[in-house]
Write a protein that holds these residues in place. Structure first.
Motif, PDB file in Angstrom:
ATOM      1  N   GLY A 122     -21.806  11.453 -10.407  1.00 22.51           N
ATOM      2  CA  GLY A 122     -21.997  11.129 -11.816  1.00 22.51           C
ATOM      3  C   GLY A 122     -21.145  12.020 -12.700  1.00 22.51           C
ATOM      4  O   GLY A 122     -20.354  12.836 -12.224  1.00 22.51           O
ATOM      5  N   SER A 123     -21.312  11.879 -14.012  1.00 22.49           N
ATOM      6  CA  SER A 123     -20.563  12.688 -14.972  1.00 22.49           C
ATOM      7  C   SER A 123     -21.533  13.478 -15.841  1.00 22.49           C
ATOM      8  O   SER A 123     -22.688  13.094 -16.023  1.00 22.49           O
ATOM      9  CB  SER A 123     -19.682  11.793 -15.851  1.00 22.49           C
ATOM     10  N   ARG A 141     -22.961   5.024  -9.624  1.00 24.85           N
ATOM     11  CA  ARG A 141     -23.250   6.272  -8.913  1.00 24.85           C
ATOM     12  C   ARG A 141     -23.675   6.012  -7.476  1.00 24.85           C
ATOM     13  O   ARG A 141     -23.256   6.707  -6.553  1.00 24.85           O
ATOM     14  CB  ARG A 141     -24.340   7.049  -9.653  1.00 24.85           C
ATOM     15  N   ARG A 154     -27.424  12.097 -17.137  1.00 26.62           N
ATOM     16  CA  ARG A 154     -26.284  12.983 -16.918  1.00 26.62           C
ATOM     17  C   ARG A 154     -26.406  13.677 -15.566  1.00 26.62           C
ATOM     18  O   ARG A 154     -27.508  13.894 -15.067  1.00 26.62           O
ATOM     19  CB  ARG A 154     -26.199  14.048 -18.020  1.00 26.62           C
ATOM     20  N   SER A 176     -21.008  13.967 -18.998  1.00 31.08           N
ATOM     21  CA  SER A 176     -20.960  13.438 -20.366  1.00 31.08           C
ATOM     22  C   SER A 176     -22.118  12.494 -20.664  1.00 31.08           C
ATOM     23  O   SER A 176     -22.517  12.344 -21.814  1.00 31.08           O
ATOM     24  CB  SER A 176     -19.629  12.714 -20.594  1.00 31.08           C
ATOM     25  N   GLU A 188     -24.468   8.691 -19.492  1.00 29.25           N
ATOM     26  CA  GLU A 188     -24.275   7.238 -19.409  1.00 29.25           C
ATOM     27  C   GLU A 188     -25.643   6.567 -19.455  1.00 29.25           C
ATOM     28  O   GLU A 188     -26.613   7.062 -18.877  1.00 29.25           O
ATOM     29  CB  GLU A 188     -23.574   6.895 -18.087  1.00 29.25           C
ATOM     30  N   ASP A 193     -21.080   5.660 -14.912  1.00 30.65           N
ATOM     31  CA  ASP A 193     -20.112   6.630 -15.408  1.00 30.65           C
ATOM     32  C   ASP A 193     -19.067   6.963 -14.356  1.00 30.65           C
ATOM     33  O   ASP A 193     -18.028   7.555 -14.650  1.00 30.65           O
ATOM     34  CB  ASP A 193     -20.815   7.904 -15.903  1.00 30.65           C
TER      35      ASP A 193
END
Length: 353
Positions: free
Chosen positions: A242-243, A125, A273, A245, A247, A120
């Motif tokens: 990371g995000s 990451r 996440r 949202s 992944e 993501d």
């Protein structure tokens, strides 16, 4: 280009050397160009003499010197050679100096669990976390850095050292696929980081732990480890990777090729996440802070925090410093180049009345 190691030798009992021996090529190039120009000037002189005798050549080519081009070529070549030798930084004579290294002790705990393979953030990451750590190493000045890597268990990847290039070398070897145990045991990582700091030789007054993780599925005695660090006056500076949202986690075969995404027991694709809350809780429990830059490098803020901490004397050593002698060759070299430019290849003679 790989840097050339300095040359060290002894001249008449004095310690001498060349700090940048690569520039000796410039010296050789100057000698070669000067020699070629000198040969060319002498050949032109001989061709003129072959066509015209000396009495006729002076009458037909007034003011044209046969020796000035050769001298000018020699000045250029010798000047460039001396200047090239000066750039090689000749050194002669030594003196001993006491140098002191001041800084703090920093232990970086790096999450190497399978969730860190998520993409993501590009390229992944883990690679982003390595970039963050490399940024930290490039900005530190005099501080000692240790590296603790963790997944289901934690181990010391690099002890405390001021050799940042060695830490970068150990960092490149971190791979979630070779971790002996899965999971994200951040509690064990924080405890091991404290152990590294406590066992440090001549430890600094202020110490810090930098945590690089996505914060997901953390287990172990996290609260106890954070409290122990707080009591020891060691804050945790957590950097989120990371995000939020989500992944899927890619799965690779032994050749490193993508196979599929990780599935749970029900056959559903696992979505990972960034857990901002978990990382923030760890940081605040230890008296530290949480940093996150979704489109940038958050480590710059960590460096600012570290720069504000009180530096301690970590080591003292006697170093040998060589006396620079480049001026001895640079000044004559520039003078010869200037003389070469001032010397015209010909001069006009005044005709007699």
């Amino acid at each position: 280009m790989t840097p050339v190691e300095p040359w060290r030798f002894t001249v008449l009992g004095y310690q001498a050397g060349l700090a940048q021996p690569f520039f000796l090529l410039l010296m050789l190039l100057g000698l070669l160009l000067g020699l070629l120009a000198l040969v060319g000037a002498l050949r032109r002189r001989s061709r003129v003499r072959g066509l015209l005798n000396e009495r006729h050549s002076e009458r037909l080519t007034p003011g044209v010197s046969a020796w000035r081009p050769a001298v000018q070529s020699g000045l250029y070549g010798l000047g460039l050679a001396l200047f090239g030798f000066a750039l090689a930084q000749p050194q002669c004579g030594t003196k001993s100096e006491m140098t002191k290294r001041r800084g703090i002790d920093v232990v970086v705990t790096l999450d190497a669990s399978k969730s860190m393979l998520a993409r993501d953030v590009q390229p992944s990451r883990l690679e982003r976390a390595k970039l963050e750590l490399t940024t930290l190493l490039d900005e530190l000045k005099g501080d000692r850095v240790g590296l603790v890597v963790f997944a289901g268990d934690a181990f010391i990847q690099s002890p405390l050292t001021s050799d940042y290039s060695a830490v970068k070398l150990f960092l490149r070897a971190v791979d979630p696929e070779v971790m002996p145990q899965g999971g994200t045991n951040v509690g064990a990582a924080l405890k091991l980081a404290k152990q590294v700091l406590d066992n440090a030789d001549r430890g600094s007054k202020e110490r810090v732990v930098v945590l690089l993780s996505d914060g997901e599925d953390l287990f172990g005695e996290v609260n106890e480890a954070a409290e122990a660090l707080k009591e020891a006056g060691v804050p945790v500076l957590a950097v989120g990777v990371g995000s939020e949202s989500g992944e899927p986690i890619p799965v690779y075969d032994r050749r490193g090729e993508f196979v599929d995404y990780k599935k749970d027991a029900a056959g559903e694709t696992v979505i990972t996440r960034l857990d901002r809350a978990a990382l923030t809780a760890i940081a605040e429990a230890s008296g530290g802070a949480f940093y996150y830059q979704p489109r940038g490098v958050a480590m710059a803020q960590v460096v600012e925090r570290i720069d504000q901490m009180q530096k301690s004397e970590l080591e003292s050593r006697v170093t040998v410093r060589y006396d620079e002698r480049f001026q001895t060759f640079a000044v004559p070299g520039l003078a010869l180049l200037a003389l070469g430019m001032l010397l015209l290849p010909s001069s006009r003679r005044r005709s007699s009345p």
